[in-house]
Design a protein around this motif. Structure first.
Motif, PDB file in Angstrom:
ATOM      1  N   VAL A 212       0.836  -1.201   0.000  1.00  0.00           N
ATOM      2  CA  VAL A 212       0.000   0.000   0.000  1.00  0.00           C
ATOM      3  C   VAL A 212       0.872   1.253   0.000  1.00  0.00           C
ATOM      4  O   VAL A 212       0.622   2.207  -0.738  1.00  0.00           O
ATOM      5  CB  VAL A 212      -0.950  -0.004   1.208  1.00  0.00           C
ATOM      6  N   ILE A 213       1.909   1.242   0.827  1.00  0.00           N
ATOM      7  CA  ILE A 213       2.811   2.399   0.892  1.00  0.00           C
ATOM      8  C   ILE A 213       3.507   2.608  -0.446  1.00  0.00           C
ATOM      9  O   ILE A 213       3.603   3.740  -0.942  1.00  0.00           O
ATOM     10  CB  ILE A 213       3.847   2.215   2.019  1.00  0.00           C
ATOM     11  N   VAL A 214       3.977   1.523  -1.051  1.00  0.00           N
ATOM     12  CA  VAL A 214       4.638   1.636  -2.360  1.00  0.00           C
ATOM     13  C   VAL A 214       3.689   2.229  -3.389  1.00  0.00           C
ATOM     14  O   VAL A 214       4.052   3.121  -4.168  1.00  0.00           O
ATOM     15  CB  VAL A 214       5.150   0.261  -2.831  1.00  0.00           C
ATOM     16  N   GLY A 215       2.438   1.752  -3.407  1.00  0.00           N
ATOM     17  CA  GLY A 215       1.470   2.253  -4.372  1.00  0.00           C
ATOM     18  C   GLY A 215       1.189   3.732  -4.203  1.00  0.00           C
ATOM     19  O   GLY A 215       1.128   4.480  -5.189  1.00  0.00           O
ATOM     20  N   VAL A 216       1.023   4.181  -2.964  1.00  0.00           N
ATOM     21  CA  VAL A 216       0.764   5.599  -2.711  1.00  0.00           C
ATOM     22  C   VAL A 216       1.955   6.456  -3.132  1.00  0.00           C
ATOM     23  O   VAL A 216       1.795   7.517  -3.756  1.00  0.00           O
ATOM     24  CB  VAL A 216       0.430   5.826  -1.219  1.00  0.00           C
ATOM     25  N   VAL A 217       3.159   5.986  -2.820  1.00  0.00           N
ATOM     26  CA  VAL A 217       4.368   6.732  -3.207  1.00  0.00           C
ATOM     27  C   VAL A 217       4.499   6.805  -4.722  1.00  0.00           C
ATOM     28  O   VAL A 217       4.848   7.854  -5.286  1.00  0.00           O
ATOM     29  CB  VAL A 217       5.613   6.079  -2.581  1.00  0.00           C
ATOM     30  N   ILE A 218       4.200   5.707  -5.406  1.00  0.00           N
ATOM     31  CA  ILE A 218       4.261   5.696  -6.872  1.00  0.00           C
ATOM     32  C   ILE A 218       3.282   6.717  -7.452  1.00  0.00           C
ATOM     33  O   ILE A 218       3.617   7.475  -8.372  1.00  0.00           O
ATOM     34  CB  ILE A 218       3.964   4.289  -7.420  1.00  0.00           C
ATOM     35  N   ASN A 219       2.069   6.751  -6.927  1.00  0.00           N
ATOM     36  CA  ASN A 219       1.077   7.709  -7.419  1.00  0.00           C
ATOM     37  C   ASN A 219       1.565   9.147  -7.247  1.00  0.00           C
ATOM     38  O   ASN A 219       1.434   9.975  -8.156  1.00  0.00           O
ATOM     39  CB  ASN A 219      -0.251   7.516  -6.690  1.00  0.00           C
TER      40      ASN A 219
END
Length: 429
Positions: A212-219
């Motif tokens: 989840v953290i990776v996805g938010v950072v990517i966005n």
């Protein structure tokens, strides 16, 4: 003597319908909430006048007549029908039986008809135009939802759909402008979606970072990167790098002349037709092929899949990449079909709504597609009601798709259980 597995659902001896082992009152409570809303607005705050639903389109085989509905009487009928469905839902859940999906579908259609009749009293609602706009807003959500289904089915939560949308939209606009070909731009969107998904796969699968953290950072990263490149590269060179090359509409012979559904589904661009194909292919492949069986096994029980020789890491990595490619097509729709030139943050959070469609659709491609269509319809209501000068506040219509999203994520339509290993990194013992 037969036995039932822990997840099996027994059938009623009287109706042969599935009987739940536990009761969830979320669905009947949801019915009740919407029934009360209908009572308040359609009856207590009723409006006078007749809403005319226009069904005809210029190129149809034959013109269907307009359908007039008086706002007052229609409101009473709608509330009665919704109340009957609500009582039925409570009875079924109390008896540990599952409420059929078609009941929920009919409930939603009746409520929408009542809402449109109330909101557009005294005006004409062009139904084909409403549905065409709804489909257009749904197409990127369909691609994003399919990518989310594949990714989560294999065990990786794809929060980065929004970033894949933005990357696909930016890259397709740039490459299509440089080459003058929307087809080359479409390929560029695929590649951009894959590259973004590589980042998600590498950090979440290889380095076991919280998905989840990776996805938010990517966005956040893709939003900042595309915004910077837009202001520094595309905006100063719009005539060469951000022209807005788009696919032309293609009319399917004969089919596009079918009343109502013809102009909605068969007067579209290549990207929309690719969405139809993607839904069919992903659904078939996920449940009818060896690839789909391996993918679902990795997402449900990676250790068991590993013991039978399936490479869990490789399966997750390549399928997350495939999911990114499909989501990239959703981004391409913004620039190669709907809008044309790229603008900063033009996807406006559509990736998060696509993720909600995955949950609302219970990680099933068909149901997730239907959820995406629902969100697209809710989004397009603002445009249609605004065009006919409806008194419904525009601010309410703007928030409508997000309210629907909240209801979906909250699981108002019932309990939703995702793949057992979704979001959980696998460490081979």
């Amino acid at each position: 003597m037969s036995t039932l597995s822990p997840t099996a659902t027994p059938a009623s001896p009287l109706t042969d319908r599935p009987v739940e082992t536990t009761r969830s009152w979320k669905l009947p409570i949801g019915y009740a909430v919407f029934t009360v809303l209908a009572l308040v607005f359609f009856v207590l705050l009723h409006r006078t006048g007749t809403t005319t639903f226009r069904l005809a389109n210029g190129g149809d085989f034959f013109a269907l007549p307009d359908v007039p509905l008086a706002a007052g009487p229609t409101g009473y009928v709608v509330v009665v029908l919704l109340a009957i469905a609500t009582v039925y839902a409570f009875v079924e859940v109390r008896a540990f039986r599952r409420v059929p999906l078609w009941v929920t579908s009919v409930f939603a259609i009746v409520f929408v008809v009542g809402f449109l009749t109330w909101a557009a009293a005294g005006a004409t609602v062009p139904l084909p135009g409403l549905l065409v706009g709804a489909l257009g807003l749904s197409v990127p959500l369909v691609f994003g939802a399919l990518g989310g289904v594949i990714s989560e089915r294999v065990g990786v939560v794809n929060i980065a759909i929004e970033g894949q949308f933005l990357a696909g939209a930016f890259t397709s606009a740039l490459i299509a402008s440089l080459t003058g070909s929307p087809w080359v731009g479409l390929v560029g969107a695929l590649v951009a979606g894959v590259l973004v998904s590589f980042i998600l796969a590498a950090f979440s699968i290889k380095y076991l970072v919280d998905q989840v953290i990776v996805g938010v950072v990517i966005n956040a990263f893709i939003s900042g990167l595309t915004g910077f490149l837009y202001s520094q590269v595309l905006s100063p060179n719009e005539t060469t790098l951000n022209v807005g090359v788009r696919f032309p509409k293609i009319e399917i012979p004969l089919l596009h002349q079918i009343p109502v559904i013809g102009p909605v589904f068969f007067e579209q661009t290549v990207v929309v037709y690719l969405a139809y194909i993607a839904v069919a292919v992903v659904t078939f492949a996920l449940f009818k092929t060896r690839w789909g069986l391996r993918l679902r096994a990795v997402g449900e029980h990676p250790q068991a899949a590993d013991t039978v020789g399936i490479n869990v890491t490789s399966t997750r990595f390549w399928n997350v990449s495939l999911a990114g490619a499909i989501a990239g097509l959703g981004g391409a729709y913004f620039t190669l079909d709907a809008v044309g030139p790229f603008t900063k943050d033009m996807t406006a959070g559509a990736g998060y709504i696509a993720l909600a469609a995955v949950i609302f659709g219970r990680w099933d491609p068909i149901k997730a597609t239907l959820a995406a269509l629902l969100f697209g319809f809710a989004s397009n209501l603002q445009n249609t009601l605004g065009a006919i000068n409806s008194p419904v506040p525009s601010e309410f219509l703007l928030m409508l798709p997000y309210v629907v999203t909240i209801f979906a994520v909250a699981g108002l339509v019932g309990q939703s259980r995702g793949p057992a290993a979704s979001g959980k990194p696998y460490i081979k013992s």
